[in-house]
Design an enzyme around this catalytic site. Structure first.
Site, PDB file in Angstrom:
ATOM      1  N   GLY A  12      80.202 -57.117  61.375  1.00  0.00           N
ATOM      2  CA  GLY A  12      79.206 -56.170  60.881  1.00  0.00           C
ATOM      3  C   GLY A  12      78.181 -56.736  59.918  1.00  0.00           C
ATOM      4  CG  ASN A  14      73.108 -58.278  63.019  1.00  0.00           C
ATOM      5  OD1 ASN A  14      71.949 -58.571  62.745  1.00  0.00           O
ATOM      6  ND2 ASN A  14      73.915 -59.104  63.681  1.00  0.00           N
ATOM      7  CG  LEU A  91      80.801 -57.772  71.222  1.00  0.00           C
ATOM      8  CD1 LEU A  91      81.690 -58.966  70.916  1.00  0.00           C
ATOM      9  CD2 LEU A  91      79.383 -58.235  71.540  1.00  0.00           C
ATOM     10  CB  ILE A  94      75.635 -48.673  76.740  1.00  0.00           C
ATOM     11  CG1 ILE A  94      75.605 -49.498  75.452  1.00  0.00           C
ATOM     12  CG2 ILE A  94      75.172 -47.253  76.447  1.00  0.00           C
ATOM     13  CD1 ILE A  94      76.588 -49.061  74.402  1.00  0.00           C
ATOM     14  CG  ASN A 108      71.969 -55.303  72.244  1.00  0.00           C
ATOM     15  OD1 ASN A 108      72.928 -55.256  71.471  1.00  0.00           O
ATOM     16  ND2 ASN A 108      71.839 -56.276  73.139  1.00  0.00           N
ATOM     17  CG  HIS A 110      71.241 -61.217  73.347  1.00  0.00           C
ATOM     18  ND1 HIS A 110      72.536 -61.007  73.799  1.00  0.00           N
ATOM     19  CD2 HIS A 110      70.869 -62.442  73.796  1.00  0.00           C
ATOM     20  CE1 HIS A 110      72.911 -62.059  74.504  1.00  0.00           C
ATOM     21  NE2 HIS A 110      71.925 -62.941  74.518  1.00  0.00           N
ATOM     22  CG  ASP A 151      71.611 -58.795  77.122  1.00  0.00           C
ATOM     23  OD1 ASP A 151      71.865 -57.891  76.302  1.00  0.00           O
ATOM     24  OD2 ASP A 151      72.401 -59.727  77.355  1.00  0.00           O
ATOM     25  CD  GLU A 181      72.073 -62.269  65.381  1.00  0.00           C
ATOM     26  OE1 GLU A 181      72.690 -61.209  65.317  1.00  0.00           O
ATOM     27  OE2 GLU A 181      72.589 -63.321  65.793  1.00  0.00           O
TER      28      GLU A 181
END
Ligand code: GAR
Length: 216
Positions: A12, A14, A91, A94, A108, A110, A151, A181
Site C-alpha cells: 500500500g 501507493n 492484483l 476486475i 490503475n 502500472h 492494461d 508512481e
C-alpha cells in the site's frame, strides 16, 4: 468532493501516496471513503486504519466461486458510493460488471511504460524482472483508465525512469515507485477530481494548467 475507493492487495505505498497527497493539498477536492483489499494480511489495510479510513477485506477464499467473489466485491464498492475507484496494486482481475457500471471511473497504476511490459503475467516485481531481462534502458510507470482489456484503457499520465547497470528487480521497483508512481498517481487523481481529464476517441487529454500541478 470526489469520493474515492482504493483497492489494494499488498504493502500500500501507493495508497500512502494518495493519503499524503490529500493531507498536503497536492490532491484537491477528494477524499478516500473506503479501502478494499482481497488479502486480509495486506499492510495497506493497516495504513487505512492508522488514517481513520474504513477498510474492508473481500477475499476470494471466503466465496465458493469466482462469480460470488465478484458479486461481493462489487457490493462492497457500491456501498461506498464512489465517484472514482483507484486500483493501487490491486492484483485481481476486475469483474466485467464493475467495469460497465463504473466506466471511465476506474484508474490503475502500472509499473512500466504501457504498452511495454504489461498485460497477462506482468504485475509487481515480474514487470521489473521482464524489463531487466530485455535490457531496456528506460522504464517508468503509467496511470490509465480501466477497460475490459488488460492494461489497455486510455492512458492518463506516464513518467520515464532510467534503468541502471547494477539494478536488481527490487532496486528498480523502488526507483520506479519513488521517481514515478508516487508522483503520477496523486497527480492523476488531482486532475480527475478537478475536471482536468477529458477522454475522447479512447485517448485522454489533460486540460487546464498542467505546469501548476507538476505535470510535464
Ligand atoms: C506497484 O508497483 C503497482 O504499480 C503494482 O503493484 C505495486 C503495488 O505496490 N501494480 C501492478 O503491477 C498492477 N499490474 P504498493 O502496494 O506498495 O502500492
Amino acid at each position: 468532493m470526489l469520493r474515492i475507493v482504493v483497492c489494494v492487495s499488498g504493502g500500500g505505498t501507493n495508497l500512502q501516496a494518495i493519503i499524503d497527497g490529500i493531507k498536503s493539498g497536492r490532491i484537491r477536492n477528494a477524499e478516500i471513503v473506503r479501502v478494499i483489499s482481497n488479502n486480509p494480511n495486506a499492510y495497506a489495510l493497516e495504513r487505512a486504519g492508522k488514517n481513520n479510513i474504513p477498510g474492508a477485506c473481500v477475499s476470494p477464499k471466503d466465496y465458493g466461486n469466482r462469480e460470488a467473489f465478484h458479486e461481493a466485491l462489487l457490493e462492497e464498492v457500491r456501498k461506498a458510493g464512489p465517484d472514482l475507484i483507484v486500483l493501487a496494486g490491486f492484483l485481481v482481475a476486475i469483474p466485467k460488471k464493475m467495469i460497465e457500471e463504473y466506466r471511465n471511473k476506474i484508474v490503475n497504476i502500472h509499473p512500466s511504460l504501457i504498452p511495454s511490459f504489461c498485460g497477462k503475467g506482468y504485475y509487481g516485481l515480474k514487470v521489473h524482472e521482464g524489463v531487466l531481462e530485455r535490457g531496456v534502458k528506460i522504464t517508468g510507470a503509467t496511470v490509465h483508465f480501466v477497460d475490459e482489456g488488460m492494461d489497455t484503457g486510455p492512458i492518463i499520465l506516464q513518467k520515464p525512469v532510467a534503468v541502471e547497470e547494477d539494478d536488481t528487480p527490487e532496486k528498480l521497483q523502488k526507483r520506479v515507485m519513488e521517481e514515478a508512481e508516487w508522483i503520477l498517481l496523486p497527480t492523476a487523481i488531482d486532475a480527475i477530481a478537478n475536471g482536468q481529464v477529458e477522454i475522447r476517441d479512447g485517448r485522454c487529454r489533460i486540460v487546464g494548467n498542467r505546469k501548476d500541478r507538476g505535470i510535464s
